[in-house]
Design a protein around this motif. Sequence first.
Motif, PDB file in Angstrom:
ATOM      1  N   ILE A 105       0.819  -1.213   0.000  1.00  0.00           N
ATOM      2  CA  ILE A 105       0.000   0.000   0.000  1.00  0.00           C
ATOM      3  C   ILE A 105       0.851   1.259   0.000  1.00  0.00           C
ATOM      4  N   THR A 106       2.046   1.203   0.574  1.00  0.00           N
ATOM      5  CA  THR A 106       2.877   2.408   0.664  1.00  0.00           C
ATOM      6  C   THR A 106       3.382   2.882  -0.698  1.00  0.00           C
ATOM      7  N   LYS A 107       3.295   2.047  -1.724  1.00  0.00           N
ATOM      8  CA  LYS A 107       3.723   2.436  -3.081  1.00  0.00           C
ATOM      9  C   LYS A 107       2.569   3.010  -3.901  1.00  0.00           C
ATOM     10  N   ASP A 108       1.371   2.992  -3.357  1.00  0.00           N
ATOM     11  CA  ASP A 108       0.183   3.454  -4.067  1.00  0.00           C
ATOM     12  C   ASP A 108       0.144   4.989  -4.113  1.00  0.00           C
ATOM     13  N   GLU A 109      -0.246   5.552  -5.271  1.00  0.00           N
ATOM     14  CA  GLU A 109      -0.318   7.008  -5.426  1.00  0.00           C
ATOM     15  C   GLU A 109      -1.282   7.648  -4.433  1.00  0.00           C
ATOM     16  N   GLY A 110      -2.445   7.051  -4.284  1.00  0.00           N
ATOM     17  CA  GLY A 110      -3.439   7.586  -3.352  1.00  0.00           C
ATOM     18  C   GLY A 110      -2.929   7.576  -1.925  1.00  0.00           C
ATOM     19  N   PHE A 111      -2.214   6.523  -1.569  1.00  0.00           N
ATOM     20  CA  PHE A 111      -1.640   6.429  -0.226  1.00  0.00           C
ATOM     21  C   PHE A 111      -0.610   7.531  -0.018  1.00  0.00           C
ATOM     22  N   GLN A 112       0.239   7.750  -1.019  1.00  0.00           N
ATOM     23  CA  GLN A 112       1.269   8.786  -0.909  1.00  0.00           C
ATOM     24  C   GLN A 112       0.645  10.166  -0.718  1.00  0.00           C
ATOM     25  N   ALA A 113      -0.434  10.437  -1.441  1.00  0.00           N
ATOM     26  CA  ALA A 113      -1.131  11.720  -1.286  1.00  0.00           C
ATOM     27  C   ALA A 113      -1.726  11.824   0.117  1.00  0.00           C
ATOM     28  N   LEU A 114      -2.321  10.731   0.596  1.00  0.00           N
ATOM     29  CA  LEU A 114      -2.907  10.711   1.933  1.00  0.00           C
ATOM     30  C   LEU A 114      -1.835  10.899   3.003  1.00  0.00           C
ATOM     31  N   LEU A 115      -0.668  10.333   2.769  1.00  0.00           N
ATOM     32  CA  LEU A 115       0.437  10.450   3.718  1.00  0.00           C
ATOM     33  C   LEU A 115       0.819  11.913   3.935  1.00  0.00           C
ATOM     34  N   LYS A 133      -1.311  14.507   3.337  1.00  0.00           N
ATOM     35  CA  LYS A 133      -2.502  15.229   3.793  1.00  0.00           C
ATOM     36  C   LYS A 133      -2.910  14.845   5.218  1.00  0.00           C
ATOM     37  N   GLU A 134      -2.966  13.550   5.485  1.00  0.00           N
ATOM     38  CA  GLU A 134      -3.386  13.012   6.795  1.00  0.00           C
ATOM     39  C   GLU A 134      -2.410  11.908   7.207  1.00  0.00           C
ATOM     40  N   PRO A 135      -1.208  12.266   7.648  1.00  0.00           N
ATOM     41  CA  PRO A 135      -0.181  11.252   7.929  1.00  0.00           C
ATOM     42  C   PRO A 135      -0.579  10.209   8.979  1.00  0.00           C
ATOM     43  N   ILE A 189      -6.530   9.186  16.635  1.00  0.00           N
ATOM     44  CA  ILE A 189      -6.404   9.972  15.401  1.00  0.00           C
ATOM     45  C   ILE A 189      -7.612  10.891  15.252  1.00  0.00           C
ATOM     46  N   ALA A 190      -8.786  10.358  15.520  1.00  0.00           N
ATOM     47  CA  ALA A 190     -10.003  11.163  15.398  1.00  0.00           C
ATOM     48  C   ALA A 190      -9.950  12.356  16.362  1.00  0.00           C
ATOM     49  N   ARG A 191      -9.472  12.121  17.568  1.00  0.00           N
ATOM     50  CA  ARG A 191      -9.349  13.222  18.527  1.00  0.00           C
ATOM     51  C   ARG A 191      -8.329  14.248  18.035  1.00  0.00           C
ATOM     52  N   GLU A 192      -7.202  13.767  17.549  1.00  0.00           N
ATOM     53  CA  GLU A 192      -6.134  14.643  17.053  1.00  0.00           C
ATOM     54  C   GLU A 192      -6.615  15.466  15.863  1.00  0.00           C
ATOM     55  N   ALA A 193      -7.400  14.845  15.009  1.00  0.00           N
ATOM     56  CA  ALA A 193      -7.866  15.513  13.792  1.00  0.00           C
ATOM     57  C   ALA A 193      -9.177  16.266  14.009  1.00  0.00           C
ATOM     58  N   SER A 194      -9.656  16.302  15.243  1.00  0.00           N
ATOM     59  CA  SER A 194     -10.926  16.951  15.573  1.00  0.00           C
ATOM     60  C   SER A 194     -12.106  16.335  14.827  1.00  0.00           C
ATOM     61  N   ILE A 195     -11.988  15.062  14.492  1.00  0.00           N
ATOM     62  CA  ILE A 195     -13.097  14.355  13.847  1.00  0.00           C
ATOM     63  C   ILE A 195     -14.066  13.896  14.925  1.00  0.00           C
ATOM     64  N   PHE A 196     -13.499  13.535  16.068  1.00  0.00           N
ATOM     65  CA  PHE A 196     -14.290  12.995  17.164  1.00  0.00           C
ATOM     66  C   PHE A 196     -14.859  14.143  17.989  1.00  0.00           C
ATOM     67  N   VAL A 197     -16.164  14.132  18.216  1.00  0.00           N
ATOM     68  CA  VAL A 197     -16.802  15.155  19.033  1.00  0.00           C
ATOM     69  C   VAL A 197     -17.360  14.472  20.271  1.00  0.00           C
ATOM     70  N   PRO A 198     -16.794  14.760  21.448  1.00  0.00           N
ATOM     71  CA  PRO A 198     -17.324  14.133  22.662  1.00  0.00           C
ATOM     72  C   PRO A 198     -18.795  14.461  22.851  1.00  0.00           C
ATOM     73  N   ALA A 199     -19.518  13.551  23.452  1.00  0.00           N
ATOM     74  CA  ALA A 199     -20.973  13.687  23.610  1.00  0.00           C
ATOM     75  C   ALA A 199     -21.364  14.989  24.297  1.00  0.00           C
ATOM     76  N   GLN A 200     -20.603  15.441  25.287  1.00  0.00           N
ATOM     77  CA  GLN A 200     -20.993  16.643  26.004  1.00  0.00           C
ATOM     78  C   GLN A 200     -20.871  17.903  25.154  1.00  0.00           C
ATOM     79  N   LYS A 201     -20.175  17.848  24.024  1.00  0.00           N
ATOM     80  CA  LYS A 201     -20.021  19.022  23.173  1.00  0.00           C
ATOM     81  C   LYS A 201     -20.985  19.025  21.992  1.00  0.00           C
ATOM     82  N   VAL A 202     -21.828  18.031  21.891  1.00  0.00           N
ATOM     83  CA  VAL A 202     -22.793  17.979  20.797  1.00  0.00           C
ATOM     84  C   VAL A 202     -23.832  19.065  21.030  1.00  0.00           C
ATOM     85  N   PRO A 203     -24.137  19.885  20.013  1.00  0.00           N
ATOM     86  CA  PRO A 203     -25.126  20.943  20.213  1.00  0.00           C
ATOM     87  C   PRO A 203     -26.491  20.370  20.593  1.00  0.00           C
ATOM     88  N   ASP A 204     -27.285  21.202  21.268  1.00  0.00           N
ATOM     89  CA  ASP A 204     -28.619  20.764  21.677  1.00  0.00           C
ATOM     90  C   ASP A 204     -29.431  20.359  20.458  1.00  0.00           C
TER      91      ASP A 204
END
Length: 154
Positions: free
Chosen positions: A73-83, A85-87, A117-132
Amino acid sequence: HRAGTRWYMAPEVWSKGPDMSKSDIWSAGIVLYQLFVGTLPKEFEQRFPMDDEADVDYANEEFGKYIVEEFDITKDEGFQALLHKEPLVAKLISRMLTASPFWRMGHSRSLRVAEAIAREASIFVPAQKVPDSPFPPATAPLPKEDTTPSPKES
């Protein structure tokens, strides 16, 4: 006998090795790759297209050899681009798509790393921060019934 869609089957499945729970990690790695890159790894579709007129058994056999003997997978073009963008995501995918199940990341480790990773990338939103929600919670009391008689009952 093997069952599954060729692109998601782990190398140990193709080489008729023992079924392992880590085979699921391989499949999840392919799905994660697709979610972040938008396609399957380039060589999958270029060298082994899903063609209704192709000899499926032969195509599957050739793909199986490729996955077991050549895929990186590390030789794949898409993987290299992802590396670039989102290492962190790319590194997780590379660990999930390691050919040897003995070196492949396991279920619990994959989940812990994905959450980190989700926490680092701010993808993960803890339940207490979900808007009403505009909707009442499932535990909210039901509205009281209207006991006013309808005109038909009078």
